[in-house]
Design a protein around this motif. Sequence first.
Motif, PDB file in Angstrom:
ATOM      1  N   LEU A  64       0.826  -1.202   0.000  1.00 46.65           N
ATOM      2  CA  LEU A  64       0.000   0.000   0.000  1.00 46.65           C
ATOM      3  C   LEU A  64       0.866   1.260   0.000  1.00 46.65           C
ATOM      4  O   LEU A  64       0.592   2.213  -0.748  1.00 46.65           O
ATOM      5  N   ALA A  65       1.924   1.273   0.795  1.00 48.33           N
ATOM      6  CA  ALA A  65       2.830   2.418   0.839  1.00 48.33           C
ATOM      7  C   ALA A  65       3.541   2.608  -0.495  1.00 48.33           C
ATOM      8  O   ALA A  65       3.686   3.733  -0.983  1.00 48.33           O
ATOM      9  N   PHE A  66       3.968   1.502  -1.099  1.00 49.83           N
ATOM     10  CA  PHE A  66       4.629   1.571  -2.406  1.00 49.83           C
ATOM     11  C   PHE A  66       3.676   2.110  -3.473  1.00 49.83           C
ATOM     12  O   PHE A  66       4.046   2.951  -4.287  1.00 49.83           O
ATOM     13  N   THR A  67       2.442   1.625  -3.485  1.00 48.75           N
ATOM     14  CA  THR A  67       1.447   2.081  -4.451  1.00 48.75           C
ATOM     15  C   THR A  67       1.172   3.571  -4.275  1.00 48.75           C
ATOM     16  O   THR A  67       1.084   4.316  -5.256  1.00 48.75           O
ATOM     17  N   PHE A  68       1.045   4.017  -3.035  1.00 50.63           N
ATOM     18  CA  PHE A  68       0.814   5.431  -2.768  1.00 50.63           C
ATOM     19  C   PHE A  68       1.994   6.279  -3.233  1.00 50.63           C
ATOM     20  O   PHE A  68       1.818   7.321  -3.873  1.00 50.63           O
ATOM     21  N   ALA A 103       1.968   6.427  -7.066  1.00 48.68           N
ATOM     22  CA  ALA A 103       0.920   7.315  -7.554  1.00 48.68           C
ATOM     23  C   ALA A 103       1.297   8.778  -7.327  1.00 48.68           C
ATOM     24  O   ALA A 103       1.072   9.631  -8.201  1.00 48.68           O
ATOM     25  N   LEU A 104       1.881   9.077  -6.207  1.00 43.33           N
ATOM     26  CA  LEU A 104       2.302  10.446  -5.904  1.00 43.33           C
ATOM     27  C   LEU A 104       3.408  10.896  -6.862  1.00 43.33           C
ATOM     28  O   LEU A 104       3.369  12.007  -7.382  1.00 43.33           O
ATOM     29  N   ALA A 105       4.355  10.032  -7.118  1.00 48.86           N
ATOM     30  CA  ALA A 105       5.456  10.371  -8.031  1.00 48.86           C
ATOM     31  C   ALA A 105       4.943  10.607  -9.447  1.00 48.86           C
ATOM     32  O   ALA A 105       5.358  11.560 -10.121  1.00 48.86           O
ATOM     33  N   VAL A 106       4.025   9.761  -9.901  1.00 51.18           N
ATOM     34  CA  VAL A 106       3.473   9.916 -11.249  1.00 51.18           C
ATOM     35  C   VAL A 106       2.681  11.206 -11.359  1.00 51.18           C
ATOM     36  O   VAL A 106       2.791  11.945 -12.341  1.00 51.18           O
ATOM     37  N   SER A 107       1.876  11.518 -10.357  1.00 49.60           N
ATOM     38  CA  SER A 107       1.075  12.730 -10.425  1.00 49.60           C
ATOM     39  C   SER A 107       1.953  13.971 -10.392  1.00 49.60           C
ATOM     40  O   SER A 107       1.697  14.939 -11.109  1.00 49.60           O
ATOM     41  N   MET A 108       3.012  13.965  -9.608  1.00 55.49           N
ATOM     42  CA  MET A 108       3.914  15.121  -9.549  1.00 55.49           C
ATOM     43  C   MET A 108       4.682  15.289 -10.853  1.00 55.49           C
ATOM     44  O   MET A 108       4.855  16.401 -11.342  1.00 55.49           O
ATOM     45  N   SER A 109       5.115  14.202 -11.445  1.00 51.38           N
ATOM     46  CA  SER A 109       5.865  14.315 -12.691  1.00 51.38           C
ATOM     47  C   SER A 109       4.960  14.749 -13.841  1.00 51.38           C
ATOM     48  O   SER A 109       5.375  15.533 -14.694  1.00 51.38           O
ATOM     49  N   SER A 110       3.724  14.279 -13.852  1.00 52.64           N
ATOM     50  CA  SER A 110       2.813  14.713 -14.915  1.00 52.64           C
ATOM     51  C   SER A 110       2.454  16.181 -14.759  1.00 52.64           C
ATOM     52  O   SER A 110       2.317  16.911 -15.740  1.00 52.64           O
TER      53      SER A 110
END
Length: 65
Positions: A5-9, A12-19
Amino acid sequence: MKKLLAFTFALALAVSMSSFAFAQASGGDKPAEKKEEKKEKKAEKKEKKAKKAKKDEMKKDDMSK
């Protein structure tokens, strides 16, 4: 399960920030890119015009012989 769960979060946070960063970067460069494209098109037109003039000149030279 907590690690997954921590890895998935984190993912997701890294992808949203990079986009978000990518969207900001591409939005600011558009006017500069358009100007550059216009310059390239003008240069291409000049080259084509010069080639055509040279070709026409060669035709005239050939016909005069």
